[in-house]
Design a protein around this motif. Structure first.
Motif, PDB file in Angstrom:
ATOM      1  N   TYR A   1     -26.601   5.320 -10.950  1.00  0.00           N
ATOM      2  CA  TYR A   1     -25.466   4.639 -10.315  1.00  0.00           C
ATOM      3  C   TYR A   1     -24.295   4.533 -11.287  1.00  0.00           C
ATOM      4  O   TYR A   1     -23.144   4.738 -10.889  1.00  0.00           O
ATOM      5  CB  TYR A   1     -25.841   3.249  -9.801  1.00  0.00           C
ATOM      6  N   SER A   2     -24.555   4.221 -12.548  1.00  0.00           N
ATOM      7  CA  SER A   2     -23.446   4.109 -13.498  1.00  0.00           C
ATOM      8  C   SER A   2     -22.726   5.451 -13.665  1.00  0.00           C
ATOM      9  O   SER A   2     -21.502   5.490 -13.763  1.00  0.00           O
ATOM     10  CB  SER A   2     -23.923   3.567 -14.843  1.00  0.00           C
ATOM     11  N   ARG A   3     -23.488   6.533 -13.661  1.00  0.00           N
ATOM     12  CA  ARG A   3     -22.866   7.861 -13.730  1.00  0.00           C
ATOM     13  C   ARG A   3     -22.063   8.160 -12.473  1.00  0.00           C
ATOM     14  O   ARG A   3     -20.952   8.694 -12.542  1.00  0.00           O
ATOM     15  CB  ARG A   3     -23.931   8.941 -13.926  1.00  0.00           C
ATOM     16  N   HIS A   4     -22.638   7.836 -11.310  1.00  0.00           N
ATOM     17  CA  HIS A   4     -21.958   8.055 -10.039  1.00  0.00           C
ATOM     18  C   HIS A   4     -20.669   7.234  -9.976  1.00  0.00           C
ATOM     19  O   HIS A   4     -19.620   7.749  -9.585  1.00  0.00           O
ATOM     20  CB  HIS A   4     -22.888   7.689  -8.880  1.00  0.00           C
ATOM     21  N   ALA A   5     -20.765   5.970 -10.364  1.00  0.00           N
ATOM     22  CA  ALA A   5     -19.592   5.100 -10.325  1.00  0.00           C
ATOM     23  C   ALA A   5     -18.507   5.599 -11.272  1.00  0.00           C
ATOM     24  O   ALA A   5     -17.324   5.655 -10.899  1.00  0.00           O
ATOM     25  CB  ALA A   5     -19.985   3.663 -10.670  1.00  0.00           C
ATOM     26  N   ALA A   6     -18.892   5.964 -12.479  1.00  0.00           N
ATOM     27  CA  ALA A   6     -17.905   6.434 -13.459  1.00  0.00           C
ATOM     28  C   ALA A   6     -17.243   7.738 -13.022  1.00  0.00           C
ATOM     29  O   ALA A   6     -16.049   7.940 -13.246  1.00  0.00           O
ATOM     30  CB  ALA A   6     -18.564   6.615 -14.828  1.00  0.00           C
ATOM     31  N   GLY A   7     -18.000   8.602 -12.368  1.00  0.00           N
ATOM     32  CA  GLY A   7     -17.458   9.903 -11.990  1.00  0.00           C
ATOM     33  C   GLY A   7     -16.746   9.936 -10.658  1.00  0.00           C
ATOM     34  O   GLY A   7     -15.769  10.663 -10.488  1.00  0.00           O
ATOM     35  N   LYS A   8     -17.214   9.149  -9.695  1.00  0.00           N
ATOM     36  CA  LYS A   8     -16.670   9.261  -8.342  1.00  0.00           C
ATOM     37  C   LYS A   8     -16.003   7.989  -7.822  1.00  0.00           C
ATOM     38  O   LYS A   8     -15.017   8.071  -7.102  1.00  0.00           O
ATOM     39  CB  LYS A   8     -17.779   9.659  -7.382  1.00  0.00           C
ATOM     40  N   LEU A   9     -16.545   6.828  -8.155  1.00  0.00           N
ATOM     41  CA  LEU A   9     -16.007   5.594  -7.584  1.00  0.00           C
ATOM     42  C   LEU A   9     -14.857   5.028  -8.407  1.00  0.00           C
ATOM     43  O   LEU A   9     -13.807   4.683  -7.851  1.00  0.00           O
ATOM     44  CB  LEU A   9     -17.117   4.548  -7.461  1.00  0.00           C
ATOM     45  N   ASP A  10     -15.057   4.906  -9.705  1.00  0.00           N
ATOM     46  CA  ASP A  10     -14.044   4.274 -10.552  1.00  0.00           C
ATOM     47  C   ASP A  10     -12.686   4.985 -10.518  1.00  0.00           C
ATOM     48  O   ASP A  10     -11.652   4.315 -10.412  1.00  0.00           O
ATOM     49  CB  ASP A  10     -14.553   4.143 -11.991  1.00  0.00           C
ATOM     50  N   PRO A  11     -12.637   6.316 -10.601  1.00  0.00           N
ATOM     51  CA  PRO A  11     -11.316   6.966 -10.544  1.00  0.00           C
ATOM     52  C   PRO A  11     -10.592   6.705  -9.219  1.00  0.00           C
ATOM     53  O   PRO A  11      -9.380   6.466  -9.209  1.00  0.00           O
ATOM     54  CB  PRO A  11     -11.632   8.453 -10.708  1.00  0.00           C
ATOM     55  N   ARG A  12     -11.327   6.734  -8.120  1.00  0.00           N
ATOM     56  CA  ARG A  12     -10.695   6.467  -6.817  1.00  0.00           C
ATOM     57  C   ARG A  12     -10.234   5.026  -6.718  1.00  0.00           C
ATOM     58  O   ARG A  12      -9.133   4.744  -6.226  1.00  0.00           O
ATOM     59  CB  ARG A  12     -11.672   6.769  -5.685  1.00  0.00           C
ATOM     60  N   ALA A  13     -11.072   4.103  -7.174  1.00  0.00           N
ATOM     61  CA  ALA A  13     -10.701   2.689  -7.132  1.00  0.00           C
ATOM     62  C   ALA A  13      -9.502   2.414  -8.036  1.00  0.00           C
ATOM     63  O   ALA A  13      -8.607   1.644  -7.673  1.00  0.00           O
ATOM     64  CB  ALA A  13     -11.883   1.824  -7.535  1.00  0.00           C
ATOM     65  N   GLU A  14      -9.476   3.030  -9.194  1.00  0.00           N
ATOM     66  CA  GLU A  14      -8.361   2.846 -10.118  1.00  0.00           C
ATOM     67  C   GLU A  14      -7.061   3.391  -9.524  1.00  0.00           C
ATOM     68  O   GLU A  14      -6.002   2.789  -9.690  1.00  0.00           O
ATOM     69  CB  GLU A  14      -8.661   3.524 -11.453  1.00  0.00           C
ATOM     70  N   ALA A  15      -7.144   4.519  -8.823  1.00  0.00           N
ATOM     71  CA  ALA A  15      -5.948   5.078  -8.189  1.00  0.00           C
ATOM     72  C   ALA A  15      -5.413   4.134  -7.115  1.00  0.00           C
ATOM     73  O   ALA A  15      -4.203   3.903  -7.026  1.00  0.00           O
ATOM     74  CB  ALA A  15      -6.274   6.440  -7.583  1.00  0.00           C
ATOM     75  N   ILE A  16      -6.309   3.569  -6.318  1.00  0.00           N
ATOM     76  CA  ILE A  16      -5.891   2.615  -5.280  1.00  0.00           C
ATOM     77  C   ILE A  16      -5.279   1.384  -5.934  1.00  0.00           C
ATOM     78  O   ILE A  16      -4.208   0.903  -5.528  1.00  0.00           O
ATOM     79  CB  ILE A  16      -7.081   2.242  -4.379  1.00  0.00           C
ATOM     80  N   LYS A  17      -5.935   0.869  -6.965  1.00  0.00           N
ATOM     81  CA  LYS A  17      -5.441  -0.326  -7.661  1.00  0.00           C
ATOM     82  C   LYS A  17      -4.069  -0.068  -8.277  1.00  0.00           C
ATOM     83  O   LYS A  17      -3.163  -0.891  -8.147  1.00  0.00           O
ATOM     84  CB  LYS A  17      -6.436  -0.727  -8.743  1.00  0.00           C
ATOM     85  N   SER A  18      -3.902   1.077  -8.923  1.00  0.00           N
ATOM     86  CA  SER A  18      -2.619   1.400  -9.554  1.00  0.00           C
ATOM     87  C   SER A  18      -1.496   1.479  -8.529  1.00  0.00           C
ATOM     88  O   SER A  18      -0.391   0.996  -8.766  1.00  0.00           O
ATOM     89  CB  SER A  18      -2.711   2.728 -10.296  1.00  0.00           C
ATOM     90  N   ARG A  19      -1.800   2.093  -7.393  1.00  0.00           N
ATOM     91  CA  ARG A  19      -0.792   2.204  -6.343  1.00  0.00           C
ATOM     92  C   ARG A  19      -0.407   0.826  -5.809  1.00  0.00           C
ATOM     93  O   ARG A  19       0.761   0.544  -5.573  1.00  0.00           O
ATOM     94  CB  ARG A  19      -1.300   3.100  -5.225  1.00  0.00           C
TER      95      ARG A  19
END
Length: 129
Positions: free
Chosen positions: A98-116
């Protein structure tokens, strides 16, 4: 879920500005947020179901297949002990996956939404200054 409740009173000057409710609803309804939710669910739900099934199998075997679980594999090590240790190992394996999945797929998408959302807040606060 949308609420019509007003924001809490008593905010200090140092508290960060919050986007309006409409911004959160807009993001929640966006395709990008839907993709983030699908990426999370496509990983979390199958692994949760698989782990619960694996755990229940272990419990059922312990209750109803005592002879099988007591089968010695080598020395004093029996099937029950190996499967019990397997429960711990699969827990750590799932956490690592899960940590690998989150770091690779979830975190970048969430960070992009948050930044916007944050950049939208900056442009709104600059307009009021």
């Amino acid at each position: 879920m949308v609420t019509d409740a007003p924001p809490p009173e008593g905010g200090t000057a140092t508290s960060p500005a919050q986007p309006p409710t409409a911004s959160f609803v807009e993001v929640q309804e966006s395709a990008e947020f839907g993709e983030l939710r699908r990426a999370y669910r496509s990983f979390a739900f199958p692994l949760t179901v698989a782990f619960i099934a694996w755990y229940l199998l272990y419990v059922l075997l312990s209750n109803y297949a005592g002879g099988f679980m007591g089968t010695r594999l080598f020395g004093n090590i029996n099937v029950a002990l190996v499967l019990g240790i397997g429960q711990f190992l699969t827990t750590f394996l799932i956490a690592w996956l899960y940590s690998r999945h989150a770091a690779g797929k979830l975190d970048p998408r969430a960070e992009a939404i948050k930044s916007r959302m944050e950049s939208g807040m900056e442009s709104r606060t600059e307009g009021h200054a």
